[in-house]
Design an enzyme around this catalytic site. Structure first.
Site, short mmCIF file in Angstrom:
data_model
loop_
_atom_site.label_atom_id
_atom_site.label_comp_id
_atom_site.label_asym_id
_atom_site.label_seq_id
_atom_site.Cartn_x
_atom_site.Cartn_y
_atom_site.Cartn_z
N HIS A 47 0.83 -1.20 0.00
CA HIS A 47 0.00 0.00 0.00
C HIS A 47 0.87 1.25 0.00
O HIS A 47 1.23 1.76 1.07
CB HIS A 47 -0.92 0.00 1.22
CG HIS A 47 -1.83 -1.19 1.29
ND1 HIS A 47 -1.40 -2.42 1.72
CD2 HIS A 47 -3.14 -1.33 0.96
CE1 HIS A 47 -2.42 -3.28 1.66
NE2 HIS A 47 -3.48 -2.65 1.20
N HIS B 87 -3.88 3.18 -3.48
CA HIS B 87 -4.06 2.63 -2.14
C HIS B 87 -3.39 1.28 -1.95
O HIS B 87 -2.60 1.09 -1.04
CB HIS B 87 -5.56 2.51 -1.80
CG HIS B 87 -5.82 1.70 -0.56
ND1 HIS B 87 -5.72 2.23 0.69
CD2 HIS B 87 -6.13 0.38 -0.39
CE1 HIS B 87 -5.97 1.28 1.60
NE2 HIS B 87 -6.23 0.16 0.96
N GLU C 124 -18.44 -3.76 23.83
CA GLU C 124 -17.61 -4.96 23.92
C GLU C 124 -16.38 -4.88 23.02
O GLU C 124 -15.30 -5.33 23.39
CB GLU C 124 -18.43 -6.21 23.56
CG GLU C 124 -19.63 -6.48 24.44
CD GLU C 124 -20.86 -5.68 24.06
OE1 GLU C 124 -20.80 -4.96 23.04
OE2 GLU C 124 -21.88 -5.75 24.78
N HIS D 20 -29.95 -14.27 23.48
CA HIS D 20 -29.03 -14.21 24.62
C HIS D 20 -28.47 -15.59 25.01
O HIS D 20 -27.70 -15.69 25.96
CB HIS D 20 -29.73 -13.58 25.83
CG HIS D 20 -29.86 -12.09 25.72
ND1 HIS D 20 -30.48 -11.48 24.66
CD2 HIS D 20 -29.43 -11.08 26.54
CE1 HIS D 20 -30.43 -10.16 24.83
NE2 HIS D 20 -29.81 -9.90 25.95
#
Lengths: 703, 703
Positions: free
Chosen positions: A55, A289, A436, A508
């Site tokens: 890159h 890129h 999280e 859950h």
């Protein structure tokens, strides 16, 4: 507030007049500075070109930023990559790795030019993306976007913890900054929003992010998908925000001068850049890129930049000399600061002791944990874990962590310690909020902060833990993968580990999570069978600093097994063990393997079958990974191949269990998602009763 | 800009004077309105109490918001939950499910009071978290935080697509709003930042999010972890922001009146609320979040609210009557709007035809895809996929999607169609930016938008696809799980599927991802062996609307297998098939199972072994899930149990392969993470050459 930017009148060395001074400066230092940035650009371009892969756009675009940062601000000693007081540099836009490698080489790290020529080749020190523990000076593995950004937030937390721990009368010998270069991709990933929010909330003021705002992503202009007001977004999260031209060395310098430790806020410098800056035809193009620029283009650039056209990896002497001045100064500064550091430590033996403790991970005595009195016959392993953690907290000063807003459910609060907050750096309970993913990456940053970045170097510093419901391990999975790849000493506390969650229902109830975590290399997944195995699991997690550990714990109460009757829970360290042997040692007819809450169920089934005269062994197998590390003989002893009848009881998908029981083996597991109902109803629905399993085994094996 | 809020002078019905009017209104309608909100509160509290499990705090806190929204703004017909022109209501804070169930019951949906009494019980219509396709009126499954918010963004995209598709001269019969109630947790999760950014970027102006800002999470005050300026954050993303008191019915009403389709921006209404509002002792307390309030407290609340103390699930007649007025009005409105809709359709038969097409998923002819001329001997399956997708785009008008900024690498651009943007709603290429997680949840929202919410109802509407590198499937895993749980018709295009990625190194090389995806129930993972299997895989993915499909594709070129020599790629539909049979049909000595790029390798190994006289069968097994759906006989035919020698070649972890090859089987896979080097170097390092595999097989099986 941050200082207003703009040209500042420098001190003029001689009475040559300001205008003349500027002229001289431009023609000499300015031109030379440009030459160094171009040298960085060309090293990166040559590296990618030689590898025929990589890159180049990002290094060319961010070379000016990186140069000013390294030449004028970043404080380090290339001979001491592990110096605790170094400024940290994190290339969150890890695909621009050749930028980092070029800097590391130029600034004297142990990364010879040959390594740059070996970019992206097998066993080189210059892999496609920067790898922690592989290349000196690489602070963390980056590439998956947003991770480095969030790792830096973790480092900034670890910094505050250490600084506070070693401070006296408000003064501390720990004093450095944490710099990040992040790209558009880092900004777009949700994890950076989570991490930025935490950083602003916690006043992590030595964190400085430079946003390489080149407005180009793989699909084209960021305008295709990204039109946020980044300034406002970060201001909303309590950050200082500065906007500059990322190719104007003076503006970069001023922005960096004004950043860090000023007003309790982290800083983001939005640096507008052009991708592939300096390229004659690809400047500003998304084509730069992810592909080499091409030989012709590189020659064109070298011509334009007045570098030898046909020479690759050229570092002109004036560039070398210019950089050397900086490195020499940094080394001197290192000596001075180190001296002061030692002086401070000698004057404060208690702090010195704390620092020594910090540097060396402390082990915990498994017997002490195994002897904990849980005071109940039945206790959820999450509750047992909570009790064990209080012991560990006392013994291991670096034990620090928290939950993604489920502390009371995960039982992860260290009760005798305060919360870490912007006003209390002494706290050991972190409140990650319902984030999280950032939690996972922050743990990684905390784990690398105090350890060695050198291959095979020491582990040390903090032992961070993070908690959530097992089902939401999915939210942080990319960070768990990074911890596993970096082999970090991090502990995950995943509770509510099966359909036994009950009423909360299928969203859950983890079903696939045990096996999906077990598929990740280097991650130890440990699902203890009772309170004692939980204690042993914690001992293992604390004492094994070779890789991360995920503890998988129940929501529901389960029996504390009578270890006078059954084998010791210390056997957990072996991953699997015969917890209850067969009656007839000469005639082993069936092995039942079980994990976690299903072990006591297996023992019930064993009793029923033995009542019928079937000779059954029960193997508790809390960790497949630990078991696989045992020698062949032990493995054969526990799971002999000649006993062909084997079953597994585990409240999850069957996954890889057939490796241990054969294609004919029987798995009592889950075949689809769970459902919402009280756990005692689900036990029956999903067949996790000893009666049902007993009769199915009888039918299947004709006992 | 949004209207300034504040009390507006209402039209006074009689000449009783404004002051008097207000008095009357307050005492009658005002008190009655409060009574309805309290009724909602008590239904929710009673539901949780009876279940002895659930989340009462949120319903009590958000009852005022929900009431005003349903009573005055939300347009629906409870008898027609699938009405395409209904306003959508998404409870992103899915733990507050009793709020939704109470509303659905009160407002006449087919959800009897007995179901509310059966909250969280087995087989009830009222599971712990709202479940799509299970309860009429539930638009999407929520619970895992942030998902509902991002689903709504997907619905808002689908809305624009449909509205545009059915429009004439700028007018369209599709015209509704999408309302979300989101909580603090939704705000903290990174996915909501990603999704909000996309929504603002795309001017999704009919999207209205009400943020139930109760400042309480499980660990305590949001102040522990969350101090963002939410107003500024959303303004930064091009949203209208209004801040109100979430218990002031007038303010709620005014805010909702001012929201939607006003200035091309989505709207967020920040409604400050108290969790458990109305509780006598738990108002504002985190203790009310996830546990029943307790019998005594419920009696206290009922006393305070002047509801019969000892009666549960009480809906007073005046409440019923009040709500009925609204429902009757809505039904009338439905009839009128539907009539106009039909009129419009009758006047515009072409649009009507498009709408009929939209409602019914169109199948694709597999033979057409199998006959595509790929024009090359070797082609990457990602490239083949790109070619196939162009065909599908022509045949399936609802085929729409994009990539998380990897379009050119994933080959997912539909070349003959424009990009979907704020100015071009006709586009079929979505630019998700580097936001995999939001992409996943947006696909889910798009998939549910045009289908039926009724159990067993029709699928229809759009067929969305989303793409990224396989390794980054981790970033969107929670959304993939939701798609699987909801059994949505969504296609994932995961390219760069193994260490063959090469130089990008271990951060970009999937190792565990095949098996970690295979562990998710209801998800078909399909890894085609060549261009033709890729075509068949796409046919399967398009024609199977029962569940999501993940296509796993190579980066590298691989041979297009000669189907004159080998079995037809159509067999992919069976999940596994004998692609090249053993030489000696009476003496099958070895079965090699392979997937994806490893199938051609397996064929090479077969040839070598057959050269030595070993009778070897090669099974291409692109999809374990499809194979498991075949009958026993077919499975036995492909993988007979009496052939004990079986091996698998797949460039990933061994995972669950032992189910098919037995504990003694040999897996040629990956045992740890990859490394950065050119792919052709890695092939050798990791042993994926026919020579290496050939000789290991010879050694192992003594051939």
């Amino acid at each position: 507030m941050i200082k207003k930017l703009g040209p500042r009148k420098p001190r003029v060395p001689f009475a040559i007049g300001y205008k003349k001074y500027v002229e001289v400066r431009m023609s000499r230092s300015g031109a030379l500075e440009q030459r160094v940035t171009n040298c960085i650009r060309l090293l990166a371009a040559d590296g990618v070109e030689k590898a025929k892969s990589g890159h180049p756009g990002m290094p060319l675009g961010a070379a000016d930023i990186a140069y000013v940062l390294w030449q004028k601000h970043l404080r380090f000693n290339p001979d001491k990559p592990d110096w605790i007081n170094r400024d940290r540099f994190i290339l969150s836009a890890g695909h621009g790795s050749m930028l980092l490698y070029s800097l590391l080489h130029l600034y004297g790290y142990d990364l010879p030019l040959d390594e740059l020529k070996n970019f992206r080749q097998l066993d080189s020190k210059t892999p496609g993306h920067p790898e922690y523990g592989h290349t000196p000076g690489v602070e963390t593995t980056t590439g998956p976007l947003g991770q480095g950004f969030a790792n830096a937030v973790g480092m900034a937390i670890a910094y505050q913890v250490l600084r506070n721990s070693l401070s006296k009368n408000g003064k501390s010998p720990i004093n450095h900054k944490i710099y990040v270069i992040a790209g558009d991709g880092d900004m777009m990933e949700g994890i950076s929003s989570e991490a930025a929010s935490i950083a602003g909330h916690l006043n992590l003021s030595n964190l400085i992010v430079i946003y390489d705002d080149n407005k180009i992503t793989i699909e084209g202009s960021t305008g295709l998908a990204f039109s946020e007001d980044v300034r406002k977004r970060f201001q909303a999260c309590n950050w200082n925000v500065v906007k500059i031209n990322g190719h104007n060395l003076k503006q970069i310098d001023n922005a960096l001068k004004g950043a860090g430790n000023k007003n309790n806020k982290p800083t983001i410098i939005i640096a507008e850049t052009k991708i592939a800056k300096g390229s004659t035809c690809l400047e500003g193009s998304c084509k730069s890129h992810g592909s080499p620029l091409g030989e012709d283009e590189i020659i064109n650039i070298k011509k334009k930049m007045k570098f030898p056209e046909c020479e690759s990896f050229c570092i002109p002497d004036d560039v070398k000399a210019h950089v050397k001045i900086r490195v020499d100064k940094l080394k001197k500064e290192y000596e001075e600061r180190n001296e002061k550091f030692e002086e401070f430590m000698d004057k404060n033996p208690e702090i010195k002791k704390r620092y020594e403790e910090y540097k060396n991970k402390k082990n915990i005595d498994i017997n002490e944990l195994l002897n904990i009195d849980f005071k109940k016959d039945k206790i959820a392993t999450r509750s047992a874990s909570g009790i064990v953690m209080q012991y560990i907290a006392k013994k291991v000063p670096g034990f620090i962590g928290g939950s993604a807003d489920l502390g009371p459910s995960n039982n992860t609060m260290l009760k005798e310690y305060p919360s870490f907050s912007k006003t209390n750096r002494n706290g050991r309970n972190l409140h990650f909020g319902i984030r999280e993913h950032a939690m996972g990456a922050i743990l990684n940053g905390m784990a690398v902060y105090g350890g060695s970045v050198l291959p095979g170097g020491h582990r040390g510093g903090l032992l961070p833990f993070g908690a959530t419901f097992l089902v939401f391990a999915d939210y942080m999975r990319p960070a768990i993968r990074m911890a596993s790849l970096m082999k970090l000493h991090v502990v995950y506390v995943f509770t509510h580990d099966s359909f036994f969650v009950g009423e909360d229902g299928p969203t859950h109830q983890p079903i696939e999570h045990l096996w999906s975590l077990r598929t990740i290399p280097n991650l130890d997944v440990v699902r203890p069978a009772d309170a004692r195995e939980t204690a042993a699991a914690w001992a293992q997690a604390v004492n094994n600093d070779e890789n991360p550990t995920a503890l998988i714990l129940t929501r529901q109460n389960i029996p504390v097994l009578d270890r006078a009757k059954y084998a010791s829970a210390e056997n957990l360290l072996k991953g699997a063990y015969i917890i209850s042997g067969e009656k007839d040692r000469d005639n082993l007819q069936l092995i039942i393997i079980a994990t976690g809450s299903e072990v006591s169920l297996a023992l019930e089934v064993q009793q029923k079958l033995q009542g019928d005269g079937v000779s059954v062994r029960v193997v508790s197998m809390p960790s497949i990974e630990l078991f696989e590390r045992q020698d062949k003989n032990y493995k054969k002893t526990v799971l002999p191949a000649d006993c062909l009848k084997k079953v597994v009881i585990e409240a999850g998908v069957a996954g890889g269990w057939y490796k241990y029981i054969g294609a004919d083996g029987l798995v009592f597991g889950m075949e689809g998602f769970g459902t919402s109902a009280p756990a005692n109803v689900l036990i029956d629905k999903f067949g996790f009763t000893s009666d049902k399993i007993y009769s199915q085994i009888k039918n299947r094996f004709d006992f």
